[in-house]
Design a protein around this motif. Sequence first.
Motif, PDB file in Angstrom:
ATOM      1  N   GLY A  39       0.808  -1.213   0.000  1.00 13.81           N
ATOM      2  CA  GLY A  39       0.000   0.000   0.000  1.00 13.81           C
ATOM      3  C   GLY A  39       0.840   1.260   0.000  1.00 13.81           C
ATOM      4  O   GLY A  39       0.438   2.294  -0.552  1.00 13.81           O
ATOM      5  N   TYR A  40       2.006   1.187   0.594  1.00  9.74           N
ATOM      6  CA  TYR A  40       2.952   2.308   0.576  1.00  9.74           C
ATOM      7  C   TYR A  40       3.299   2.679  -0.864  1.00  9.74           C
ATOM      8  O   TYR A  40       3.414   3.866  -1.213  1.00  9.74           O
ATOM      9  CB  TYR A  40       4.194   1.899   1.366  1.00  9.74           C
ATOM     10  N   PHE A  41       3.436   1.656  -1.708  1.00 10.64           N
ATOM     11  CA  PHE A  41       3.737   1.858  -3.130  1.00 10.64           C
ATOM     12  C   PHE A  41       2.501   2.369  -3.866  1.00 10.64           C
ATOM     13  O   PHE A  41       2.589   3.289  -4.684  1.00 10.64           O
ATOM     14  CB  PHE A  41       4.221   0.533  -3.716  1.00 10.64           C
ATOM     15  N   CYS A  42       1.328   1.799  -3.558  1.00 13.91           N
ATOM     16  CA  CYS A  42       0.093   2.191  -4.240  1.00 13.91           C
ATOM     17  C   CYS A  42      -0.231   3.669  -4.010  1.00 13.91           C
ATOM     18  O   CYS A  42      -0.714   4.357  -4.914  1.00 13.91           O
ATOM     19  CB  CYS A  42      -1.077   1.347  -3.751  1.00 13.91           C
ATOM     20  N   MET A  43       0.000   4.136  -2.785  1.00 13.09           N
ATOM     21  CA  MET A  43      -0.375   5.509  -2.449  1.00 13.09           C
ATOM     22  C   MET A  43       0.501   6.556  -3.130  1.00 13.09           C
ATOM     23  O   MET A  43       0.141   7.733  -3.172  1.00 13.09           O
ATOM     24  CB  MET A  43      -0.371   5.691  -0.933  1.00 13.09           C
ATOM     25  N   ARG A  44       1.626   6.149  -3.678  1.00 11.37           N
ATOM     26  CA  ARG A  44       2.485   7.110  -4.373  1.00 11.37           C
ATOM     27  C   ARG A  44       1.716   7.823  -5.481  1.00 11.37           C
ATOM     28  O   ARG A  44       1.892   9.027  -5.690  1.00 11.37           O
ATOM     29  CB  ARG A  44       3.718   6.415  -4.969  1.00 11.37           C
ATOM     30  N   CYS A  45       0.869   7.077  -6.200  1.00  8.99           N
ATOM     31  CA  CYS A  45       0.112   7.662  -7.303  1.00  8.99           C
ATOM     32  C   CYS A  45      -1.239   8.209  -6.858  1.00  8.99           C
ATOM     33  O   CYS A  45      -1.626   9.308  -7.235  1.00  8.99           O
ATOM     34  CB  CYS A  45      -0.115   6.629  -8.403  1.00  8.99           C
ATOM     35  N   HIS A  46      -1.964   7.425  -6.086  1.00 11.88           N
ATOM     36  CA  HIS A  46      -3.361   7.757  -5.805  1.00 11.88           C
ATOM     37  C   HIS A  46      -3.524   8.825  -4.740  1.00 11.88           C
ATOM     38  O   HIS A  46      -4.467   9.614  -4.789  1.00 11.88           O
ATOM     39  CB  HIS A  46      -4.111   6.492  -5.405  1.00 11.88           C
ATOM     40  N   VAL A  47      -2.674   8.829  -3.760  1.00  4.45           N
ATOM     41  CA  VAL A  47      -2.713   9.855  -2.709  1.00  4.45           C
ATOM     42  C   VAL A  47      -1.296  10.366  -2.461  1.00  4.45           C
ATOM     43  O   VAL A  47      -0.714  10.164  -1.400  1.00  4.45           O
ATOM     44  CB  VAL A  47      -3.363   9.329  -1.408  1.00  4.45           C
ATOM     45  N   PRO A  48      -0.707  11.022  -3.456  1.00  4.62           N
ATOM     46  CA  PRO A  48       0.705  11.416  -3.352  1.00  4.62           C
ATOM     47  C   PRO A  48       0.997  12.394  -2.227  1.00  4.62           C
ATOM     48  O   PRO A  48       2.143  12.464  -1.765  1.00  4.62           O
ATOM     49  CB  PRO A  48       0.997  12.039  -4.727  1.00  4.62           C
ATOM     50  N   MET A  49      -0.017  13.139  -1.774  1.00  4.11           N
ATOM     51  CA  MET A  49       0.227  14.044  -0.647  1.00  4.11           C
ATOM     52  C   MET A  49       0.621  13.276   0.610  1.00  4.11           C
ATOM     53  O   MET A  49       1.210  13.840   1.541  1.00  4.11           O
ATOM     54  CB  MET A  49      -1.010  14.888  -0.370  1.00  4.11           C
ATOM     55  N   SER A  50       0.329  11.970   0.639  1.00  3.12           N
ATOM     56  CA  SER A  50       0.713  11.161   1.800  1.00  3.12           C
ATOM     57  C   SER A  50       2.226  11.052   1.919  1.00  3.12           C
ATOM     58  O   SER A  50       2.739  10.672   2.974  1.00  3.12           O
ATOM     59  CB  SER A  50       0.093   9.764   1.700  1.00  3.12           C
ATOM     60  N   PHE A  51       2.952  11.409   0.851  1.00  6.01           N
ATOM     61  CA  PHE A  51       4.411  11.434   0.929  1.00  6.01           C
ATOM     62  C   PHE A  51       4.911  12.790   1.427  1.00  6.01           C
ATOM     63  O   PHE A  51       6.064  12.929   1.789  1.00  6.01           O
ATOM     64  CB  PHE A  51       5.032  11.091  -0.427  1.00  6.01           C
ATOM     65  N   VAL A  52       4.038  13.762   1.427  1.00  2.00           N
ATOM     66  CA  VAL A  52       4.367  15.051   2.034  1.00  2.00           C
ATOM     67  C   VAL A  52       4.007  15.015   3.523  1.00  2.00           C
ATOM     68  O   VAL A  52       4.803  15.394   4.373  1.00  2.00           O
ATOM     69  CB  VAL A  52       3.622  16.199   1.324  1.00  2.00           C
ATOM     70  N   THR A  53       2.827  14.505   3.813  1.00  2.00           N
ATOM     71  CA  THR A  53       2.391  14.422   5.210  1.00  2.00           C
ATOM     72  C   THR A  53       3.094  13.306   5.964  1.00  2.00           C
ATOM     73  O   THR A  53       3.142  13.310   7.202  1.00  2.00           O
ATOM     74  CB  THR A  53       0.878  14.168   5.291  1.00  2.00           C
ATOM     75  N   GLY A  54       3.618  12.326   5.249  1.00  2.00           N
ATOM     76  CA  GLY A  54       4.244  11.176   5.884  1.00  2.00           C
ATOM     77  C   GLY A  54       3.277  10.056   6.188  1.00  2.00           C
ATOM     78  O   GLY A  54       3.678   9.007   6.695  1.00  2.00           O
ATOM     79  N   HIS A  55       2.012  10.221   5.836  1.00  2.00           N
ATOM     80  CA  HIS A  55       1.011   9.226   6.186  1.00  2.00           C
ATOM     81  C   HIS A  55       1.094   7.963   5.345  1.00  2.00           C
ATOM     82  O   HIS A  55       0.435   6.968   5.671  1.00  2.00           O
ATOM     83  CB  HIS A  55      -0.381   9.841   6.090  1.00  2.00           C
ATOM     84  N   ALA A  56       1.913   7.968   4.308  1.00  3.41           N
ATOM     85  CA  ALA A  56       2.118   6.748   3.526  1.00  3.41           C
ATOM     86  C   ALA A  56       2.881   5.700   4.325  1.00  3.41           C
ATOM     87  O   ALA A  56       2.943   4.533   3.909  1.00  3.41           O
ATOM     88  CB  ALA A  56       2.872   7.068   2.233  1.00  3.41           C
ATOM     89  N   ALA A  57       3.442   6.087   5.465  1.00  2.00           N
ATOM     90  CA  ALA A  57       4.150   5.125   6.306  1.00  2.00           C
ATOM     91  C   ALA A  57       3.213   4.060   6.850  1.00  2.00           C
ATOM     92  O   ALA A  57       3.656   2.988   7.261  1.00  2.00           O
ATOM     93  CB  ALA A  57       4.839   5.843   7.467  1.00  2.00           C
ATOM     94  N   ASP A  58       1.920   4.351   6.882  1.00  2.00           N
ATOM     95  CA  ASP A  58       0.928   3.338   7.231  1.00  2.00           C
ATOM     96  C   ASP A  58       0.370   2.792   5.927  1.00  2.00           C
ATOM     97  O   ASP A  58      -0.444   3.442   5.263  1.00  2.00           O
ATOM     98  CB  ASP A  58      -0.196   3.957   8.064  1.00  2.00           C
TER      99      ASP A  58
END
Length: 618
Positions: A106-125
């Motif tokens: 999911g960390y990989f999936c969110m790169r495209c679909h919710v890229p702001m999660s890499f700014v907020t850091g929430h892609a760590a979940d």
Amino acid sequence: MAQGNGCFRFGIRVLALASVTTAVVAGIGATVDTTMEDFHLSGTQMLDVGTDVIEPSANCSLCHGYFDFENEPHATWQGSLMGLAGRDPLFFAQMTTANQDAAHVGYFCMRCHVPMSFVTGHAADPSGAALDESDREGVSCHFCHSMVDPIYKPGLSPAVDESILAAMDEVPGHYGNAMFVLDPQGRRRGPYSDPAAPHPFLYSPFHQSGEFCGTCHDVGNVAISRQPDGAYRYNALNQRTPDEDLHAQFPLERTYTEWKLSAFASGGVDMGGRFGGDGVTVVETCQDCHMPRTLAQGCFFGPTRSDLARHEFAGAAASVLDLIAELYPENGIVDPNAVAAGKERAISMLERAASLELDQRCGSLSARVINETGHKLPTGHIEGRRMWVSVRMYGPGDVLLREYGAYDANEAVLDEVSTRVYEMHVGLSEDAAAATGLPPGRTTHMALADEIVKDNRIPPRGFENASFEAGGAPVVAAAYADGQYWSDTFFAIPAGAERAEVEVYYQNLPRDYIEHLRDANGTDDWGQTLYGLWVSTGKGAPIRMVSGTLSLGPFFEGDLDCDGHVGIADLSQLLSAYGTRLDDPSYDGQADLTGDHAVGIADLSTLLTQFGRSCPQP
């Protein structure tokens, strides 16, 4: 920086996110115990850019919205799947089952679909449970307009980009897999050099290029690598991909590659105004079709421009927009009027994506579906998306004599056996099956797939088998000649038929796929939520792309070469196709005399009954 130091730095970033540290271990118990390291890629990393740098889209709307609903950037973006990617129930249901297959994917999936999660850091979940309203803006205005071309081009790229890239630990060398680079100061970038903007801006040719779109619209499974013999195999666990070139990874989406290898990317194609917007005939880039030009203002106090790119990003997601509108009714966040307009644009795009040519060849109806797009048709994320030909043949008194590709709307079931269905299916090799404990062959476990078992989607203009094969976009279980951007299907005509009605349909929410996402989900409620939305919005009803009608004339049964005689040539043609079925590359539809899309004993018997006879002269 050496890879070891990069790993250490990455680990520090993850541990610094105290609010989600417990979620980093999410996915334990998955079929394959991949880690976040398996999905680590170059580009901007979590916490590289401050959360206050990339502003919410509501700030952008102050100047770019609420003055021209049909054309302004904000309203058109707001009703697109780009603007709603972080609220897409289909995506979240897909990500849940993917996490069950490959831990932390999911960390990989969110790169495209919710890229702001890499700014907020929430892609760590990797489950997506930590996402907030900022993340759920999807592919937001400021995020896109702060992107830097990772491959610096002297004389084209903004001069400041050279120092931005030089300061990075890992600079992407390829476009794809959301290996984006963000301007650390958030300077807006766009296609004009003369905006009267109240914020810093830079002219960026990158934003007008197909490479910009390729950042997210080429996806490879970074945990599965291509071998020298062309096969794909799993990488060693807890290791980064040995090659960030997507052509070295198992293909999950190749839209950018398909375009890059098409005639559109090599100088453009004159489509006569089918795409491109006002006054445009030649289309070349992704933006030409998906951001059509118009005469309008991009900002309420800015100049009227003749080439304003409408931020509608229309694709084929009409049914998905229905799901989102149903999930967020009148909540003040999702604008139902904008979504409705986005759906209309998606349907319009589908209606322009194909052409249809019909012809009668003796006892067969030939239906030629022509790909009018700059990529395969259909393209994009491989799961669920399909297209098919529906044929109804009528006799005197409008009596329906035969139907191919019938669709039961109540049951949401397609008669797949009777027609040609254009789609891509993936599977598990014997090696992958042994590693996962799952059966080999076609699979619904996309995150684990390492084989393409079918890809008969129609190629674009400029198609070449060798280049598409090398790019990870081969034709499988079908045959297209170099240069072919159409597909011919033959349908046997029953005796007495006078008229044929033919339609081409597209669907991306088929019943079996939605039920799989419901039944396979053992983690959360997204699968059941998706299923409920699917039922309440019409069960993913297919969308008609193009249609046509053909008057049918008399024919002589068994006369395959249309010479008025059933003889050796006809028998030879049938025998050469004997034993083949519709999706076999050597299948000859004219040899199917019984209409079952298989050439066998019944067809041979029918021909032999007529052997030696000639059509009476008028």
